[in-house]
Design a protein around this motif. Sequence first.
Motif, PDB file in Angstrom:
ATOM      1  N   ILE A  90       5.839   5.969  12.036  1.00  0.00           N
ATOM      2  CA  ILE A  90       5.621   5.407  10.708  1.00  0.00           C
ATOM      3  C   ILE A  90       5.512   3.895  10.880  1.00  0.00           C
ATOM      4  O   ILE A  90       6.380   3.260  11.487  1.00  0.00           O
ATOM      5  N   VAL A  91       4.430   3.329  10.363  1.00  0.00           N
ATOM      6  CA  VAL A  91       4.263   1.877  10.369  1.00  0.00           C
ATOM      7  C   VAL A  91       4.470   1.409   8.936  1.00  0.00           C
ATOM      8  O   VAL A  91       3.722   1.784   8.037  1.00  0.00           O
ATOM      9  N   HIS A  92       5.538   0.624   8.727  1.00  0.00           N
ATOM     10  CA  HIS A  92       5.886   0.081   7.413  1.00  0.00           C
ATOM     11  C   HIS A  92       5.279  -1.313   7.303  1.00  0.00           C
ATOM     12  O   HIS A  92       5.582  -2.182   8.130  1.00  0.00           O
ATOM     13  N   PHE A  93       4.434  -1.540   6.310  1.00  0.00           N
ATOM     14  CA  PHE A  93       3.809  -2.842   6.081  1.00  0.00           C
ATOM     15  C   PHE A  93       4.635  -3.562   5.023  1.00  0.00           C
ATOM     16  O   PHE A  93       4.732  -3.095   3.886  1.00  0.00           O
ATOM     17  N   LEU A  94       5.225  -4.690   5.397  1.00  0.00           N
ATOM     18  CA  LEU A  94       6.232  -5.343   4.571  1.00  0.00           C
ATOM     19  C   LEU A  94       5.694  -6.536   3.797  1.00  0.00           C
ATOM     20  O   LEU A  94       4.744  -7.196   4.214  1.00  0.00           O
ATOM     21  N   ASN A 131      11.227   2.196  -0.480  1.00  0.00           N
ATOM     22  CA  ASN A 131      10.773   1.108  -1.353  1.00  0.00           C
ATOM     23  C   ASN A 131      10.099  -0.058  -0.648  1.00  0.00           C
ATOM     24  O   ASN A 131      10.036  -1.149  -1.203  1.00  0.00           O
ATOM     25  N   VAL A 132       9.592   0.137   0.574  1.00  0.00           N
ATOM     26  CA  VAL A 132       8.836  -0.941   1.223  1.00  0.00           C
ATOM     27  C   VAL A 132       7.451  -1.020   0.587  1.00  0.00           C
ATOM     28  O   VAL A 132       7.010  -0.083  -0.081  1.00  0.00           O
ATOM     29  N   ARG A 133       6.758  -2.132   0.810  1.00  0.00           N
ATOM     30  CA  ARG A 133       5.443  -2.333   0.187  1.00  0.00           C
ATOM     31  C   ARG A 133       4.501  -1.169   0.451  1.00  0.00           C
ATOM     32  O   ARG A 133       3.877  -0.640  -0.457  1.00  0.00           O
ATOM     33  N   ALA A 134       4.402  -0.736   1.710  1.00  0.00           N
ATOM     34  CA  ALA A 134       3.528   0.377   2.045  1.00  0.00           C
ATOM     35  C   ALA A 134       3.928   0.929   3.405  1.00  0.00           C
ATOM     36  O   ALA A 134       4.527   0.222   4.219  1.00  0.00           O
ATOM     37  N   TRP A 135       3.606   2.186   3.624  1.00  0.00           N
ATOM     38  CA  TRP A 135       3.788   2.769   4.955  1.00  0.00           C
ATOM     39  C   TRP A 135       2.637   3.718   5.260  1.00  0.00           C
ATOM     40  O   TRP A 135       1.982   4.226   4.366  1.00  0.00           O
ATOM     41  N   VAL A 136       2.415   3.906   6.576  1.00  0.00           N
ATOM     42  CA  VAL A 136       1.382   4.816   7.062  1.00  0.00           C
ATOM     43  C   VAL A 136       2.016   5.703   8.130  1.00  0.00           C
ATOM     44  O   VAL A 136       2.672   5.208   9.048  1.00  0.00           O
ATOM     45  N   ARG A 137       1.827   7.016   7.971  1.00  0.00           N
ATOM     46  CA  ARG A 137       2.245   7.964   9.014  1.00  0.00           C
ATOM     47  C   ARG A 137       1.075   8.114   9.963  1.00  0.00           C
ATOM     48  O   ARG A 137      -0.061   8.359   9.535  1.00  0.00           O
ATOM     49  N   SER A 159      -0.414   8.049   3.831  1.00  0.00           N
ATOM     50  CA  SER A 159       0.147   6.737   3.490  1.00  0.00           C
ATOM     51  C   SER A 159       0.785   6.769   2.111  1.00  0.00           C
ATOM     52  O   SER A 159       0.580   7.701   1.326  1.00  0.00           O
ATOM     53  N   HIS A 160       1.530   5.723   1.848  1.00  0.00           N
ATOM     54  CA  HIS A 160       2.117   5.508   0.526  1.00  0.00           C
ATOM     55  C   HIS A 160       2.097   4.008   0.268  1.00  0.00           C
ATOM     56  O   HIS A 160       2.492   3.216   1.133  1.00  0.00           O
ATOM     57  N   ILE A 161       1.623   3.595  -0.906  1.00  0.00           N
ATOM     58  CA  ILE A 161       1.629   2.181  -1.287  1.00  0.00           C
ATOM     59  C   ILE A 161       2.532   2.027  -2.499  1.00  0.00           C
ATOM     60  O   ILE A 161       2.255   2.582  -3.561  1.00  0.00           O
ATOM     61  N   GLU A 162       3.599   1.291  -2.323  1.00  0.00           N
ATOM     62  CA  GLU A 162       4.553   1.016  -3.407  1.00  0.00           C
ATOM     63  C   GLU A 162       4.115  -0.193  -4.229  1.00  0.00           C
ATOM     64  O   GLU A 162       4.202  -0.194  -5.445  1.00  0.00           O
ATOM     65  N   ARG A 163       3.674  -1.255  -3.540  1.00  0.00           N
ATOM     66  CA  ARG A 163       3.234  -2.496  -4.194  1.00  0.00           C
ATOM     67  C   ARG A 163       1.908  -2.911  -3.558  1.00  0.00           C
ATOM     68  O   ARG A 163       1.865  -3.251  -2.391  1.00  0.00           O
TER      69      ARG A 163
END
Length: 192
Positions: A90-94, A131-137, A159-163
């Motif tokens: 998982i890469v979390h984009f902060l 709740n991080v800005r976004a993540w990609v599996r 992926s998931h984009i929170e913000r």
Amino acid sequence: MHAPEITDVDAQIDAIQHASAPSLPTDDFKAIFRGHPGGVTVISADAGYGPVALTASSVASVSAEPPLLVFSISALSSASDVLSRAATVIVHFLDVHDVDVAKLGATGGIDRFAQAQSWTRLGTGEPVFDNVRAWVRCAVVDRMQAGTSTIVVARALTSHIERDAQPGDPGDALVYHNRAWHRLGEHSRLEG
């Protein structure tokens, strides 16, 4: 007389390694990259022995079709063994709201998953910080040894984009520059 053109990447690397010119000194190389800001991510995985995570500013987009990204893992990282064996990551984009997650991944000698309320597992088993800005599996598709690091190529699966920042909007991007965390925002925009 000119040197023959070398088109094979391995041959190019071999030629450079055997060249008589000395390499740039380590301190000079580090100084160059201290002045080169990078976006901040946290990479997590679990290869069956418990979750690991590390903070990285080496993530880069390689291709949109197929969706590929690349990052490097230092052999000195406590997470390197697991990340070198994991089939998925998982890469979390902060952004600046996630600086505590960035600091957590950058702190050595601690259990980065001790606070169970700050992370969960996907149905596929990977650890994800909440709740991080976004993540990609991502599925790892290739690994290559490069000096004291491993270069990982991964294909984005979900992926998931929170913000989300709108196109042209600087958002609250978190960057690492000269050994410190920085916020990109309207104040840092240059007119061009």
